[in-house]
Design a protein around this motif. Structure first.
Motif, PDB file in Angstrom:
ATOM      1  N   ILE A 189      49.503  80.231 -36.546  1.00  0.00           N
ATOM      2  CA  ILE A 189      48.660  80.412 -37.731  1.00  0.00           C
ATOM      3  C   ILE A 189      48.473  81.885 -38.091  1.00  0.00           C
ATOM      4  CG2 ILE A 189      46.309  80.070 -38.623  1.00  0.00           C
ATOM      5  CD1 ILE A 189      46.406  77.292 -37.343  1.00  0.00           C
ATOM      6  N   PRO A 190      48.204  82.796 -37.165  1.00  0.00           N
ATOM      7  CA  PRO A 190      48.089  84.208 -37.571  1.00  0.00           C
ATOM      8  C   PRO A 190      49.373  84.745 -38.200  1.00  0.00           C
ATOM      9  CG  PRO A 190      47.146  83.912 -35.408  1.00  0.00           C
ATOM     10  CD  PRO A 190      47.821  82.623 -35.763  1.00  0.00           C
ATOM     11  N   LEU A 191      50.514  84.368 -37.651  1.00  0.00           N
ATOM     12  CA  LEU A 191      51.795  84.793 -38.220  1.00  0.00           C
ATOM     13  C   LEU A 191      51.970  84.220 -39.628  1.00  0.00           C
ATOM     14  CD1 LEU A 191      54.494  86.245 -37.863  1.00  0.00           C
ATOM     15  CD2 LEU A 191      55.378  84.147 -36.831  1.00  0.00           C
ATOM     16  N   LEU A 192      51.615  82.964 -39.811  1.00  0.00           N
ATOM     17  CA  LEU A 192      51.702  82.326 -41.123  1.00  0.00           C
ATOM     18  C   LEU A 192      50.784  83.009 -42.137  1.00  0.00           C
ATOM     19  CD1 LEU A 192      52.980  79.994 -42.708  1.00  0.00           C
ATOM     20  CD2 LEU A 192      51.047  78.582 -41.991  1.00  0.00           C
ATOM     21  N   VAL A 193      49.582  83.372 -41.733  1.00  0.00           N
ATOM     22  CA  VAL A 193      48.638  84.057 -42.630  1.00  0.00           C
ATOM     23  C   VAL A 193      49.202  85.409 -43.057  1.00  0.00           C
ATOM     24  CG1 VAL A 193      46.366  85.164 -42.731  1.00  0.00           C
ATOM     25  CG2 VAL A 193      46.582  82.859 -41.812  1.00  0.00           C
ATOM     26  N   VAL A 194      49.782  86.143 -42.129  1.00  0.00           N
ATOM     27  CA  VAL A 194      50.374  87.450 -42.463  1.00  0.00           C
ATOM     28  C   VAL A 194      51.533  87.276 -43.438  1.00  0.00           C
ATOM     29  CG1 VAL A 194      51.687  89.389 -41.505  1.00  0.00           C
ATOM     30  CG2 VAL A 194      49.613  88.600 -40.365  1.00  0.00           C
ATOM     31  N   LEU A 195      52.392  86.283 -43.212  1.00  0.00           N
ATOM     32  CA  LEU A 195      53.518  86.044 -44.109  1.00  0.00           C
ATOM     33  C   LEU A 195      53.054  85.661 -45.514  1.00  0.00           C
ATOM     34  CD1 LEU A 195      55.982  84.148 -41.749  1.00  0.00           C
ATOM     35  CD2 LEU A 195      56.179  86.487 -42.605  1.00  0.00           C
ATOM     36  N   VAL A 196      52.064  84.776 -45.621  1.00  0.00           N
ATOM     37  CA  VAL A 196      51.544  84.356 -46.931  1.00  0.00           C
ATOM     38  C   VAL A 196      50.894  85.536 -47.638  1.00  0.00           C
ATOM     39  CG1 VAL A 196      49.802  82.909 -48.064  1.00  0.00           C
ATOM     40  CG2 VAL A 196      51.314  81.934 -46.339  1.00  0.00           C
ATOM     41  N   ALA A 197      50.129  86.351 -46.911  1.00  0.00           N
ATOM     42  CA  ALA A 197      49.492  87.523 -47.518  1.00  0.00           C
ATOM     43  C   ALA A 197      50.546  88.509 -48.000  1.00  0.00           C
ATOM     44  CB  ALA A 197      48.549  88.184 -46.529  1.00  0.00           C
ATOM     45  N   GLY A 198      51.587  88.734 -47.200  1.00  0.00           N
ATOM     46  CA  GLY A 198      52.665  89.636 -47.616  1.00  0.00           C
ATOM     47  C   GLY A 198      53.380  89.124 -48.848  1.00  0.00           C
ATOM     48  N   PHE A 199      53.631  87.833 -48.902  1.00  0.00           N
ATOM     49  CA  PHE A 199      54.273  87.234 -50.073  1.00  0.00           C
ATOM     50  C   PHE A 199      53.386  87.394 -51.314  1.00  0.00           C
ATOM     51  CE2 PHE A 199      55.073  83.454 -52.757  1.00  0.00           C
ATOM     52  CZ  PHE A 199      56.401  83.698 -53.084  1.00  0.00           C
ATOM     53  N   ALA A 200      52.082  87.135 -51.171  1.00  0.00           N
ATOM     54  CA  ALA A 200      51.161  87.253 -52.307  1.00  0.00           C
ATOM     55  C   ALA A 200      51.065  88.697 -52.797  1.00  0.00           C
ATOM     56  CB  ALA A 200      49.779  86.738 -51.922  1.00  0.00           C
ATOM     57  N   ILE A 201      51.026  89.641 -51.891  1.00  0.00           N
ATOM     58  CA  ILE A 201      50.953  91.060 -52.283  1.00  0.00           C
ATOM     59  C   ILE A 201      52.239  91.477 -52.986  1.00  0.00           C
ATOM     60  CG2 ILE A 201      50.890  93.411 -51.361  1.00  0.00           C
ATOM     61  CD1 ILE A 201      48.932  92.337 -49.230  1.00  0.00           C
ATOM     62  N   THR A 202      53.385  91.041 -52.456  1.00  0.00           N
ATOM     63  CA  THR A 202      54.662  91.376 -53.081  1.00  0.00           C
ATOM     64  C   THR A 202      54.751  90.809 -54.496  1.00  0.00           C
ATOM     65  OG1 THR A 202      55.699  91.351 -50.908  1.00  0.00           O
ATOM     66  CG2 THR A 202      57.163  91.206 -52.804  1.00  0.00           C
ATOM     67  N   ARG A 203      54.333  89.582 -54.713  1.00  0.00           N
ATOM     68  CA  ARG A 203      54.355  88.966 -56.052  1.00  0.00           C
ATOM     69  C   ARG A 203      53.423  89.695 -57.000  1.00  0.00           C
ATOM     70  NH1 ARG A 203      55.223  82.833 -56.938  1.00  0.00           N
ATOM     71  NH2 ARG A 203      54.833  83.738 -58.968  1.00  0.00           N
ATOM     72  N   ARG A 204      52.258  90.086 -56.524  1.00  0.00           N
ATOM     73  CA  ARG A 204      51.308  90.805 -57.380  1.00  0.00           C
ATOM     74  C   ARG A 204      51.856  92.155 -57.793  1.00  0.00           C
ATOM     75  NH1 ARG A 204      45.013  90.638 -57.620  1.00  0.00           N
ATOM     76  NH2 ARG A 204      45.650  88.504 -57.894  1.00  0.00           N
ATOM     77  N   ILE A 205      52.494  92.865 -56.851  1.00  0.00           N
ATOM     78  CA  ILE A 205      53.069  94.162 -57.173  1.00  0.00           C
ATOM     79  C   ILE A 205      54.202  93.995 -58.189  1.00  0.00           C
ATOM     80  CG2 ILE A 205      54.453  96.054 -56.207  1.00  0.00           C
ATOM     81  CD1 ILE A 205      52.729  95.824 -53.670  1.00  0.00           C
ATOM     82  N   LYS A 206      55.042  93.002 -58.024  1.00  0.00           N
ATOM     83  CA  LYS A 206      56.142  92.757 -58.972  1.00  0.00           C
ATOM     84  C   LYS A 206      55.611  92.339 -60.334  1.00  0.00           C
ATOM     85  CE  LYS A 206      59.803  91.634 -55.727  1.00  0.00           C
ATOM     86  NZ  LYS A 206      60.756  90.637 -55.280  1.00  0.00           N
ATOM     87  N   ALA A 207      54.500  91.609 -60.371  1.00  0.00           N
ATOM     88  CA  ALA A 207      53.927  91.175 -61.660  1.00  0.00           C
ATOM     89  C   ALA A 207      53.360  92.349 -62.421  1.00  0.00           C
ATOM     90  CB  ALA A 207      52.857  90.127 -61.408  1.00  0.00           C
ATOM     91  N   ARG A 208      52.887  93.378 -61.774  1.00  0.00           N
ATOM     92  CA  ARG A 208      52.336  94.550 -62.442  1.00  0.00           C
ATOM     93  C   ARG A 208      53.429  95.408 -63.066  1.00  0.00           C
ATOM     94  NH1 ARG A 208      47.339  97.125 -59.070  1.00  0.00           N
ATOM     95  NH2 ARG A 208      45.903  95.420 -59.495  1.00  0.00           N
ATOM     96  N   LYS A 209      54.607  95.365 -62.514  1.00  0.00           N
ATOM     97  CA  LYS A 209      55.688  96.201 -63.038  1.00  0.00           C
ATOM     98  C   LYS A 209      56.266  95.630 -64.252  1.00  0.00           C
ATOM     99  CE  LYS A 209      57.068  98.324 -58.759  1.00  0.00           C
ATOM    100  NZ  LYS A 209      58.081  98.536 -57.808  1.00  0.00           N
TER     101      LYS A 209
END
Length: 138
Positions: A118-138
């Motif tokens: 679960i901690p690994l899964l949370v880190v992966l989901v958070a990284g994916f969400a941050i990456t999508r947000r950064i790409k959406a701003r560009k």
């Protein structure tokens, strides 16, 4: 009438006093607060005891806890190590007796794999969400 109400109140309050009778009245186990004579064996026992959870306190190791149950567990650890058992054998015995919760070092099994995944899964989901947000701003 007042006597009857007082008697009824006493009868109803009596079950609340019963837990007092369940308090520990036995002296602590011999090795609960006494170290082993051999410093090497005591060091092994101490190393093991800091990795075992007190089941009553739940936030302290049995080495740090003053709960009677932790004293009994310290006695068991010291007695078994003095008898020649390996610390991992003692840990396995305590885990078989009290469950995985007693150990601060859980082993990967069918019941403990979520603790690792679960901690690994949370880190992966958070990284994916941050990456999508950064790409959406560009």
């Amino acid at each position: 009438m007042r006597r009857l109400v007082a008697l009824l109140a006493l009868i109803l309050a009596l079950p609340l006093a019963v837990p007092v009778l369940g308090q520990d009245s036995l002296p602590p186990a011999p090795y609960a607060y006494q170290q082993l004579d051999d410093p090497a064996l005591e060091a092994k026992a101490q190393d093991l005891m800091i990795t075992l959870r007190c089941l009553k306190c739940q936030s302290q190791s049995i080495a740090d806890s003053d709960a009677p149950m932790a004293g009994d567990m310290r006695h068991q650890v010291r007695t078994r190590i003095a008898a020649g058992e390996d610390p991992e054998e003692v840990r396995a015995w305590l885990v078989s007796r009290y469950g995985d919760y007693v150990s601060y070092k859980p082993h990967l099994s069918s019941s403990t794999w979520p603790l690792f995944a679960i901690p690994l899964l949370v880190v992966l989901v958070a990284g994916f969400a941050i990456t999508r947000r950064i790409k959406a701003r560009k």
